[in-house]
Structures are given as structure tokens and as C-alpha cells.
Scaffold this active site. Sequence first.
Site: not given
Ligand code: URA
Length: 210
Positions: A105, A204
Amino acid sequence: MSQHLTVVDHPLVQHKLTLMRDKDKSTNHFRQLLKEISHLLAYEVTRDLPMTTRSIETPLVEMDAPVIAGKKMALVSILRAGNGLLDGVHDLIPSARVGFVGLYRDEETLKPVQYYCKLPTALEDRLTIVVDPMLATGNSSVAAIDLVKEKGAKNIRFLCLLAAPEGVARMKEAHPDVPIVTASLDERLNEKGYILPGLGDAGDRMFGTK
Ligand code: URA
């Protein structure tokens, strides 16, 4: 599946999800819980699969016994967080063919950028379950489903742990034929595209990165 959105409200799923949301949960325990929930979600996302029968012999008699109809399923994980959900689903559907779509992203535009795509063959004949724990803006999910459709998939389901209303709306607009199964429809996205109340960055939290 007739509904566009199914929220799995089973007490075990909801209880485990609450444990996962807790920011003090260790990486190890988070991954363990995700695996357990994946098993339960896999059960729900496959609940209405078409069945047929196969003739077998028990130690006592012959019988026509129920088996899932059709070609082996395809599971497609959106890297990297999708792999956490994939593991548990694959446990329950071990014969599935597995594909991976790598999308990151762009933190400014929040738009997905593709860096990897390896998908199973004959997707037109397989039920394809695309997995990603977080349906946030919906941009990555829509892009991943665009790719599996380009490769021929026609019967697709999307499985996630948490969904934001914004992501559900985006998916409904882009892929109204793809049912979504999730453990929770959360409240909204924040200005950075994170799900609220959410659980933070799923990748994460499962891999111990920051
Ligand atoms: N991706 C994630 O890991 N957490 C979110 O809240 C949104 C996208």
C-alpha cells in the site's frame, strides 16, 4: 453464498478476536489465535459447498459417501498478512492449490502497487478463496480479485478477519459477485486507512515488525 457480507458471530470467534485486538498480546499468541480463528472461518466460508457422493467400502459394506464436488479449490493469499489467515485455511483444505498476490500500500495514496503474482492454473474450474485479514479501504482486495478474475476465476469468495464499512462498500461496487466472510464489521477507517477499533497492522502484529 447468497449474502454479500457474512459476519461470523460464533462465540469462539468473537472471544478469540477480542484477545487478538489487545495491544499487549504477544506476537506468538497473536499468530496462534489467528490460526485458531482461521480454522473457524474456513469452516464458515465453505459451509455451503456443493456436494456429491463417491462409492467407498467401509470394513462392513459399500456405500455412496458424501464428498465435496468439483475441482480442487484455490486459495489466494494477499501478501504478507494474508499468509497468517492462509495457514489455518490450508490446514482444513490441504488439497487446495495456493496462489500469492504481492501488493503493498502506497502510504500516501493508499493505492495498491503490485510486486508479485503467482496463481494456480484452471481457476475457471475452481472455487477461489482470496484471503487477507484486513479489509480496510478495499483497494488491495479489489486489485487482487481483479487479478484472479483476469486469470479466469469466476467463483470467488473473500475471507478476512476484520472489515471496515468503507472496504465492504468498495468491494460491493467493484465485485458484487464476490461474497465476503469476516469475523467483524468494525466502525470505520482512520485518516491513515487503519481500521477502528481494529487491531493495528496485522502484518506487524503477526511477524513482530514495526
Ligand atoms: N491493514 C492493517 O494491517 N491494519 C489496518 O487497520 C488496515 C490495513
